[in-house]
Motif scaffolding. Structure first.
Motif, mmCIF file in Angstrom:
data_model
loop_
_atom_site.group_PDB
_atom_site.id
_atom_site.type_symbol
_atom_site.label_atom_id
_atom_site.label_comp_id
_atom_site.label_asym_id
_atom_site.label_seq_id
_atom_site.Cartn_x
_atom_site.Cartn_y
_atom_site.Cartn_z
ATOM 1 N N LYS A 1 28.982 -1.400 -17.855
ATOM 2 C CA LYS A 1 29.976 -1.764 -16.850
ATOM 3 C C LYS A 1 31.398 -1.749 -17.408
ATOM 4 N N LEU A 2 31.519 -1.511 -18.713
ATOM 5 C CA LEU A 2 32.831 -1.465 -19.361
ATOM 6 C C LEU A 2 32.978 -0.138 -20.090
ATOM 7 N N TYR A 3 34.228 0.280 -20.245
ATOM 8 C CA TYR A 3 34.528 1.426 -21.104
ATOM 9 C C TYR A 3 35.616 0.950 -22.052
ATOM 10 N N LEU A 4 35.247 0.725 -23.303
ATOM 11 C CA LEU A 4 36.166 0.141 -24.272
ATOM 12 C C LEU A 4 36.325 1.064 -25.466
ATOM 13 N N SER A 5 37.559 1.369 -25.788
ATOM 14 C CA SER A 5 37.863 2.178 -26.964
ATOM 15 C C SER A 5 39.020 1.519 -27.698
ATOM 16 N N PHE A 6 38.781 1.118 -28.944
ATOM 17 C CA PHE A 6 39.792 0.449 -29.761
ATOM 18 C C PHE A 6 40.068 1.291 -31.003
ATOM 19 N N GLY A 7 41.330 1.602 -31.250
ATOM 20 C CA GLY A 7 41.687 2.336 -32.456
ATOM 21 C C GLY A 7 41.002 3.683 -32.584
ATOM 22 N N GLY A 8 40.645 4.285 -31.451
ATOM 23 C CA GLY A 8 39.944 5.559 -31.475
ATOM 24 C C GLY A 8 38.443 5.435 -31.588
ATOM 25 N N HIS A 9 37.925 4.218 -31.614
ATOM 26 C CA HIS A 9 36.480 3.980 -31.717
ATOM 27 C C HIS A 9 35.938 3.525 -30.366
ATOM 28 N N GLU A 10 35.025 4.303 -29.800
ATOM 29 C CA GLU A 10 34.443 3.983 -28.506
ATOM 30 C C GLU A 10 33.243 3.062 -28.701
ATOM 31 N N MET A 11 33.302 1.886 -28.075
ATOM 32 C CA MET A 11 32.205 0.930 -28.214
ATOM 33 C C MET A 11 30.979 1.409 -27.441
ATOM 34 N N LEU A 12 29.867 0.730 -27.658
ATOM 35 C CA LEU A 12 28.605 1.068 -27.005
ATOM 36 C C LEU A 12 28.805 1.281 -25.515
ATOM 37 N N ARG A 13 28.159 2.285 -24.970
ATOM 38 C CA ARG A 13 28.304 2.614 -23.557
ATOM 39 C C ARG A 13 27.066 2.217 -22.755
ATOM 40 N N SER A 14 26.099 1.604 -23.403
ATOM 41 C CA SER A 14 24.896 1.187 -22.692
ATOM 42 C C SER A 14 24.280 0.008 -23.427
ATOM 43 N N GLY A 15 23.296 -0.615 -22.801
ATOM 44 C CA GLY A 15 22.649 -1.758 -23.420
ATOM 45 C C GLY A 15 23.504 -3.007 -23.303
ATOM 46 N N LYS A 16 23.045 -4.054 -23.969
ATOM 47 C CA LYS A 16 23.744 -5.335 -23.915
ATOM 48 C C LYS A 16 24.189 -5.754 -25.302
ATOM 49 N N LEU A 17 25.352 -6.412 -25.342
ATOM 50 C CA LEU A 17 25.833 -6.952 -26.603
ATOM 51 C C LEU A 17 24.907 -8.064 -27.075
ATOM 52 N N VAL A 18 24.801 -8.192 -28.387
ATOM 53 C CA VAL A 18 24.075 -9.331 -28.954
ATOM 54 C C VAL A 18 25.082 -10.469 -29.050
ATOM 55 N N ALA A 19 25.207 -11.186 -27.968
ATOM 56 C CA ALA A 19 26.190 -12.271 -27.872
ATOM 57 C C ALA A 19 25.855 -13.113 -26.657
ATOM 58 N N ASP A 20 26.338 -14.341 -26.652
ATOM 59 C CA ASP A 20 26.143 -15.224 -25.512
ATOM 60 C C ASP A 20 27.015 -14.711 -24.363
ATOM 61 N N PRO A 21 26.413 -14.235 -23.272
ATOM 62 C CA PRO A 21 27.227 -13.707 -22.167
ATOM 63 C C PRO A 21 28.230 -14.714 -21.628
ATOM 64 N N LYS A 22 27.862 -15.986 -21.631
ATOM 65 C CA LYS A 22 28.765 -17.009 -21.102
ATOM 66 C C LYS A 22 30.046 -17.084 -21.922
ATOM 67 N N ALA A 23 29.926 -16.938 -23.239
ATOM 68 C CA ALA A 23 31.106 -17.030 -24.105
ATOM 69 C C ALA A 23 32.048 -15.856 -23.927
ATOM 70 N N LEU A 24 31.526 -14.716 -23.461
ATOM 71 C CA LEU A 24 32.355 -13.518 -23.315
ATOM 72 C C LEU A 24 32.586 -13.142 -21.844
ATOM 73 N N THR A 25 32.311 -14.053 -20.931
ATOM 74 C CA THR A 25 32.484 -13.739 -19.514
ATOM 75 C C THR A 25 33.937 -13.367 -19.215
ATOM 76 N N LEU A 26 34.104 -12.233 -18.549
ATOM 77 C CA LEU A 26 35.433 -11.747 -18.161
ATOM 78 C C LEU A 26 35.621 -11.957 -16.668
ATOM 79 N N TYR A 27 36.643 -12.720 -16.304
ATOM 80 C CA TYR A 27 37.041 -12.857 -14.910
ATOM 81 C C TYR A 27 38.239 -11.946 -14.691
ATOM 82 N N MET A 28 38.216 -11.197 -13.600
ATOM 83 C CA MET A 28 39.224 -10.152 -13.423
ATOM 84 C C MET A 28 40.008 -10.305 -12.124
#
Length: 468
Positions: free
Chosen positions: A92-119
């Motif tokens: 659901k995200l497309y993130l590229s930092f410093g020319g590095h494209e982050m994972l485009r599928s699957g789920k992060l190994v992290a607590d979703p609540k801690a990284l919840t993005l409100y937009m």
């Protein structure tokens, strides 16, 4: 809680000012917020917040703090239509930092609540915060007021209030105060006022990057994109980037950014052309399907600026500063509102210990959270040789480490999760230095290099077997 004073006045109804007023309402008999703009009842852009017409992000740490100060606010935003990313699903995200494209599928190994993005868009968020603040009985918000001058005691040791002028009628009003908080952004009055009282101005740290960003609000047909937020950051050798964020009411914001002399055109076709060589094709195609809402708008930020009130030897009682009036960041990192929220937390924690020595304690407390955000932003900006700013040996080492982490985050969900926790201001940057984390980063990057070398050998073998 016993009142620490009868009256507090906040100069500026910015996010920083609104959050400061929320904290002050628990400690003072009355709180008055004054702003030069006539403040709308509904979400709308206003002159005093020109950056509000552009892309905005509410980092997870800022969202958590807002909900702490205004319980239930985040649920109100979602009920009103603000999108939310709360399941760590990277498709659901497309993130590229410093020319590095982050994972485009699957789920992060992290607590979703801690990284919840409100937009929410900036006007939508600001309107909801303003409504919640106005519902507090001892808070008054006055729009259409110009701040003429701060007032002080004869010995100049204490600020006593502020004189304001009504923009329509020209009538003057003296607002006495036990505490004045300057939340008027980069144009804040405090440096000049301190100089007039003989305190001198605070020294300033600057990172000169000359950021220009241009935005077009759009309506994109529902279902066109699976991503709800796309961020392609500037990268070494390419001081340009783009954003495509989905907001409430099926509204999208397309923003292109240039630094150090790279200035985007001020029309949609030119914006698309500007992003053509680095913007993902499907994102640009989605923008082309969009219906423009309003004009293309531009905003310039010459430098990140930190007024070091924490380093001043003397400071009058009865006066504080918050938000962009202390520190304004390169906006491409989306830190401003979240750092303003942390300023409000610092204010609350300091007021719980009374008002004795308040300025010194408060500015030292804010310098800690500002310092973390500054380190992240400055390190990212200073990788560009054209950016002017102090480069320390430790900063150079940190930049290399971050690039190393970003490379590993292209394929590792745990590393990506930890990296986002740091950039979201949820975890301190020191988490990137944990031995176990560094070991994982090293292993992932070693495997990447081995796979790359193997691919090169295969390509070479193919060329040798088919020379023509």
């Amino acid at each position: 809680m016993p009142a620490l004073g009868e009256r507090a006045v906040v100069l500026g109804a910015s996010m920083g000012g609104l959050l400061a007023a929320r904290v002050l309402a628990d400690f003072f008999g009355t709180v008055t917020v004054v702003d030069r703009d006539e403040l709308p009842d509904d979400p709308a852009n206003r002159r005093g917040v020109p950056q509000g017409r552009h892309v905005h992000a509410l980092l997870p740490r800022g969202a958590q703090t807002l909900d702490e100060l205004f319980p239930g606010l985040l649920n109100e935003l979602v009920a009103g239509g603000a999108p939310v990313w709360d399941d760590a699903d990277m498709s659901k995200l497309y993130l590229s930092f410093g020319g590095h494209e982050m994972l485009r599928s699957g789920k992060l190994v992290a607590d979703p609540k801690a990284l919840t993005l409100y937009m929410p868009s900036r006007p939508f968020l600001e309107c909801h915060v303003r409504r919640r603040l106005q519902a507090i009985g001892n808070v008054t918000i006055q729009g259409g007021q110009d701040v003429a001058e701060l007032t002080a005691t004869a010995d100049r040791n204490r600020v006593t209030g502020v004189r304001v002028i009504d923009r329509d009628g020209g009538t003057e009003q003296q607002l006495p105060a036990d505490l004045v908080v300057d939340a008027m952004g980069r144009a804040a009055h405090t440096p000049a006022f301190l100089e007039s009282l003989g305190y001198g101005r605070p020294v300033e740290d600057h990172i000169v990057m000359h950021t220009t960003y241009v935005s077009q609000q759009l309506r994109i047909p529902p279902g066109t994109l699976k991503e709800m937020l796309s961020l392609i950051g500037a990268a070494p050798g390419r001081p340009r980037g783009m954003f495509l964020f989905g907001y409430e009411n099926d509204m999208w914001m397309f923003t292109v950014v240039g630094m150090v002399g790279h200035e985007p055109p001020r029309d949609l076709a030119g914006m698309l052309s500007f992003a053509q060589d680095y913007g993902p094709a499907h994102l640009l195609a989605a923008v082309r399907t969009g219906e423009p809402i309003g004009p293309v708008v531009q905003h310039r930020m010459p430098s990140s600026q930190w007024r070091r009130y924490d380093k001043m030897r003397r400071f009058p009682d009865g006066l504080l500063v918050c938000g962009d009036a202390i520190c304004s960041f390169n906006p491409i990192y989306g830190q401003g509102m979240s750092v303003a929220a942390l300023d409000a937390v610092a204010l609350r924690d300091c007021l719980r210990r009374g008002v004795t020595g308040l300025p010194r304690r408060y500015f030292r407390a804010t310098a800690k959270s500002i310092g973390v955000a500054w380190q992240i932003a400055a390190g990212s900006d200073l990788v560009f040789p054209e950016v002017q700013g102090r480069r320390t040996p430790s900063m150079r080492i940190t930049s290399r480490l971050v690039d190393w982490v970003q490379a590993a985050a292209e394929s590792d969900a745990a590393i990506g999760g930890q990296f986002l926790r740091v950039t979201a201001l949820v975890d301190p940057p020191t988490r990137l230095l944990h031995p176990f984390f560094l070991s994982r980063v090293a292993t992932v990057n070693l495997l990447r290099r081995q796979r790359h070398s193997a691919d090169l050998r295969v390509d070479a073998d193919v060329l040798q077997s088919h020379p023509n």
